[in-house]
Design a protein around this motif. Sequence first.
Motif, PDB file in Angstrom:
ATOM      1  N   THR A  16     -52.177 -56.396  23.687  1.00  0.00           N
ATOM      2  CA  THR A  16     -52.702 -56.841  24.863  1.00  0.00           C
ATOM      3  C   THR A  16     -54.353 -56.812  24.653  1.00  0.00           C
ATOM      4  OG1 THR A  16     -53.334 -54.976  26.305  1.00  0.00           O
ATOM      5  CG2 THR A  16     -51.023 -56.018  26.449  1.00  0.00           C
ATOM      6  N   SER A  89     -61.033 -60.731  21.920  1.00  0.00           N
ATOM      7  CA  SER A  89     -60.511 -61.012  23.202  1.00  0.00           C
ATOM      8  C   SER A  89     -61.544 -61.349  24.119  1.00  0.00           C
ATOM      9  CB  SER A  89     -59.588 -60.151  23.738  1.00  0.00           C
ATOM     10  OG  SER A  89     -60.120 -58.821  24.027  1.00  0.00           O
ATOM     11  N   PHE A 126     -53.306 -63.762  27.471  1.00  0.00           N
ATOM     12  CA  PHE A 126     -52.503 -62.715  28.146  1.00  0.00           C
ATOM     13  C   PHE A 126     -52.785 -62.769  29.611  1.00  0.00           C
ATOM     14  CE2 PHE A 126     -53.570 -58.546  29.575  1.00  0.00           C
ATOM     15  CZ  PHE A 126     -52.453 -57.703  29.592  1.00  0.00           C
ATOM     16  N   ASN A 136     -47.788 -62.042  27.123  1.00  0.00           N
ATOM     17  CA  ASN A 136     -48.566 -62.788  26.205  1.00  0.00           C
ATOM     18  C   ASN A 136     -47.800 -64.251  25.830  1.00  0.00           C
ATOM     19  OD1 ASN A 136     -50.376 -60.595  25.246  1.00  0.00           O
ATOM     20  ND2 ASN A 136     -48.249 -59.597  25.068  1.00  0.00           N
TER      21      ASN A 136
END
Length: 176
Positions: A16, A89, A126, A136
Amino acid sequence: MKKLLLGVILLVATITNAQKGSILLGGNVGFASEKIGDSKSTSFEFSPKVGYQFTDNWTAGIEGAIGTIDVKGFEKTENYKIGGFVRYSTPLSETFAFYTDLGAGYQNTSLNHAKGMYINLTPALFINMKRGFGLNFSIGGINYDNLDGKNDPRQERIGFDFGKTLNIGVSKNFGL
């Protein structure tokens, strides 16, 4: 069968979006079965990942895979992969984040003792559910791999499968 497929989909997990200094654990579980006439094939793959998020946006770690392909009338094939990955991310909100994984490494298969390398680029979304647990979603990516067997010619594959696959998973972030 529907419950089994739903269970497999829910087990398909990836690491994540997390906080700096945390350990990320995850992976994918995949199963496929195909029957055409009297011919039947089944495949299974388990792909774990372990990573460390060293900034708010960057994660690095190791990944692997163990898989089998069983085609009726042929020898069962086993596949192995080991490599590394980096993830970037970007939080979109408190609930949503976008991330992209770049993975590369070594692979081999029991079929003609073939060995080679792989590289893949997978974007995903996510959704933060609660306390580091989340869902996800990815719809494909870009893949390259090659294999060189003892008695076979070199095999090279390039794949661009956006919209052809759907992965839904759960994941957990463990803070240090």
